[in-house]
Every structure is written in C-alpha cells, then in structure tokens.
Design a protein around this motif. Structure first.
Motif, PDB file in Angstrom:
ATOM      1  N   GLN A 156       2.419   8.397   3.096  1.00 26.00           N
ATOM      2  CA  GLN A 156       3.501   7.887   2.259  1.00 26.00           C
ATOM      3  C   GLN A 156       2.974   6.889   1.228  1.00 26.00           C
ATOM      4  OE1 GLN A 156       6.395   6.291   4.987  1.00 26.00           O
ATOM      5  NE2 GLN A 156       7.430   8.273   5.202  1.00 26.00           N
ATOM      6  N   VAL A 157       2.069   6.014   1.650  1.00 26.16           N
ATOM      7  CA  VAL A 157       1.479   5.043   0.725  1.00 26.16           C
ATOM      8  C   VAL A 157       0.716   5.787  -0.364  1.00 26.16           C
ATOM      9  CG1 VAL A 157      -0.206   3.170   0.469  1.00 26.16           C
ATOM     10  CG2 VAL A 157       1.366   3.175   2.419  1.00 26.16           C
ATOM     11  N   ASP A 158      -0.084   6.785   0.025  1.00 26.19           N
ATOM     12  CA  ASP A 158      -0.848   7.564  -0.958  1.00 26.19           C
ATOM     13  C   ASP A 158       0.065   8.282  -1.942  1.00 26.19           C
ATOM     14  OD1 ASP A 158      -3.244   6.757   0.115  1.00 26.19           O
ATOM     15  OD2 ASP A 158      -3.557   8.589   1.290  1.00 26.19           O
ATOM     16  N   ALA A 159       1.147   8.878  -1.444  1.00 27.68           N
ATOM     17  CA  ALA A 159       2.080   9.587  -2.324  1.00 27.68           C
ATOM     18  C   ALA A 159       2.732   8.616  -3.306  1.00 27.68           C
ATOM     19  CB  ALA A 159       3.149  10.305  -1.497  1.00 27.68           C
ATOM     20  N   PHE A 160       3.107   7.441  -2.802  1.00 24.39           N
ATOM     21  CA  PHE A 160       3.704   6.432  -3.671  1.00 24.39           C
ATOM     22  C   PHE A 160       2.707   5.988  -4.745  1.00 24.39           C
ATOM     23  CE2 PHE A 160       4.273   1.918  -4.685  1.00 24.39           C
ATOM     24  CZ  PHE A 160       5.517   1.989  -5.303  1.00 24.39           C
ATOM     25  N   LEU A 161       1.489   5.704  -4.344  1.00 23.73           N
ATOM     26  CA  LEU A 161       0.481   5.260  -5.310  1.00 23.73           C
ATOM     27  C   LEU A 161       0.171   6.348  -6.328  1.00 23.73           C
ATOM     28  CD1 LEU A 161      -1.969   3.212  -3.061  1.00 23.73           C
ATOM     29  CD2 LEU A 161      -0.274   2.352  -4.680  1.00 23.73           C
ATOM     30  N   ASP A 162       0.185   7.598  -5.905  1.00 19.82           N
ATOM     31  CA  ASP A 162      -0.024   8.704  -6.852  1.00 19.82           C
ATOM     32  C   ASP A 162       1.050   8.695  -7.929  1.00 19.82           C
ATOM     33  OD1 ASP A 162      -2.280   9.561  -5.513  1.00 19.82           O
ATOM     34  OD2 ASP A 162      -1.258  11.184  -4.439  1.00 19.82           O
ATOM     35  N   GLN A 163       2.294   8.443  -7.528  1.00 21.85           N
ATOM     36  CA  GLN A 163       3.389   8.399  -8.500  1.00 21.85           C
ATOM     37  C   GLN A 163       3.246   7.193  -9.421  1.00 21.85           C
ATOM     38  OE1 GLN A 163       5.694  10.839  -9.002  1.00 21.85           O
ATOM     39  NE2 GLN A 163       6.074   9.663 -10.839  1.00 21.85           N
ATOM     40  N   ASP A 222      -7.372   0.240  -1.798  1.00 19.42           N
ATOM     41  CA  ASP A 222      -7.429   0.537  -0.366  1.00 19.42           C
ATOM     42  C   ASP A 222      -6.623  -0.523   0.365  1.00 19.42           C
ATOM     43  OD1 ASP A 222      -9.059   2.824  -0.419  1.00 19.42           O
ATOM     44  OD2 ASP A 222     -10.877   1.589  -0.527  1.00 19.42           O
ATOM     45  N   PHE A 223      -6.054  -0.141   1.495  1.00 23.25           N
ATOM     46  CA  PHE A 223      -5.277  -1.055   2.313  1.00 23.25           C
ATOM     47  C   PHE A 223      -5.954  -1.203   3.667  1.00 23.25           C
ATOM     48  CE2 PHE A 223      -2.312   0.754  -0.702  1.00 23.25           C
ATOM     49  CZ  PHE A 223      -1.647  -0.374  -1.157  1.00 23.25           C
ATOM     50  N   ASP A 224      -5.862  -2.401   4.224  1.00 26.68           N
ATOM     51  CA  ASP A 224      -6.396  -2.624   5.562  1.00 26.68           C
ATOM     52  C   ASP A 224      -5.573  -1.846   6.573  1.00 26.68           C
ATOM     53  OD1 ASP A 224      -8.265  -4.370   4.516  1.00 26.68           O
ATOM     54  OD2 ASP A 224      -6.993  -6.136   4.842  1.00 26.68           O
ATOM     55  N   ARG A 281       2.633  -1.032  10.836  1.00 27.70           N
ATOM     56  CA  ARG A 281       1.719  -0.154  10.111  1.00 27.70           C
ATOM     57  C   ARG A 281       2.522   0.777   9.228  1.00 27.70           C
ATOM     58  NH1 ARG A 281      -3.128   1.686  13.825  1.00 27.70           N
ATOM     59  NH2 ARG A 281      -4.042   1.830  11.778  1.00 27.70           N
ATOM     60  N   TYR A 282       1.923   1.178   8.134  1.00 23.44           N
ATOM     61  CA  TYR A 282       2.565   2.083   7.199  1.00 23.44           C
ATOM     62  C   TYR A 282       1.910   3.450   7.292  1.00 23.44           C
ATOM     63  CZ  TYR A 282       4.564  -2.127   5.258  1.00 23.44           C
ATOM     64  OH  TYR A 282       5.240  -3.301   5.098  1.00 23.44           O
ATOM     65  N   ASP A 283       2.697   4.463   7.036  1.00 23.57           N
ATOM     66  CA  ASP A 283       2.182   5.823   7.026  1.00 23.57           C
ATOM     67  C   ASP A 283       1.266   5.991   5.818  1.00 23.57           C
ATOM     68  OD1 ASP A 283       2.475   8.721   5.921  1.00 23.57           O
ATOM     69  OD2 ASP A 283       2.969   8.860   8.062  1.00 23.57           O
ATOM     70  N   ALA A 284       0.010   6.286   6.062  1.00 27.57           N
ATOM     71  CA  ALA A 284      -0.982   6.383   4.991  1.00 27.57           C
ATOM     72  C   ALA A 284      -0.605   7.454   3.975  1.00 27.57           C
ATOM     73  CB  ALA A 284      -2.361   6.659   5.580  1.00 27.57           C
TER      74      ALA A 284
END
Length: 101
Positions: free
Chosen positions: A42-49, A27-29, A37-40
C-alpha cells in the motif's frame, strides 16, 4: 525526470524539497514488532501515485514557464500580438495557478 534549470531554480526558491525521484527512492524503517506497521504494498502504491503527480506537476510548471517566457519575449520585442491573444494566455496561466494551489 529532467526539467529546465529555471524551473529547478523556482522550485528551490519556493522551498520545494523533494523531487519525484526523491519520493520514489524513499525507504521506510520496518519498525518494532510491537509498533504499528504499514502494508508495504500500500505504501509503495501510494508513493507511485505521488511520483506520477509530481511528474505531471513538473511538466505543467515547465510548460507554463515556457509560455510566460514566450509572452515576455513577444512583449519586449514588440511583435504584433493582439491584446485578445494576450488576455487568453494570461487567463490560462491564472486558471492554472488558481486550480493548483
């Protein structure tokens, strides 16, 4: 994802800190209002990969470990195995490690 105890030990010896599950559950703060801030999504898609890559990596390492153990058993039990077959297997292992550094 579950993998062999030998692979788990090897990963620990090599200092591999994260499992695919660790990355997936990260999880990210939210950050402060004035901070970047980062697009949640995009972060989720990256982490999925990243998780998928880790899972493939574990699977390949586990398969290579099994192949190495089979070669060791064949050599130690002096089964009839041709030198050419040994060379082919060793080339596959070397190729794998050269392409995955």
């Amino acid at each position: 994802m579950s993998f062999s105890p030998k692979l788990e030990q090897l990963l620990q010896q090599e200092g591999i800190s994260f499992t695919a599950l660790d990355v997936h559950q990260q999880d990210f703060d939210k950050g402060r209002i004035w901070s970047r801030r980062y697009d949640a999504d995009q972060v989720d898609a990256f982490l999925d990969q990243v998780v998928k890559d880790y899972e493939r990596f574990y699977k390949m390492l586990d398969e290579m470990q099994l192949e190495i153990e089979a070669l060791r058993e064949a050599i130690s039990s002096k089964d009839e195995i041709s030198v050419e077959r040994l060379h082919v297997r060793l080339r596959k292992i070397e190729h794998f490690f050269q392409n995955n550094r």
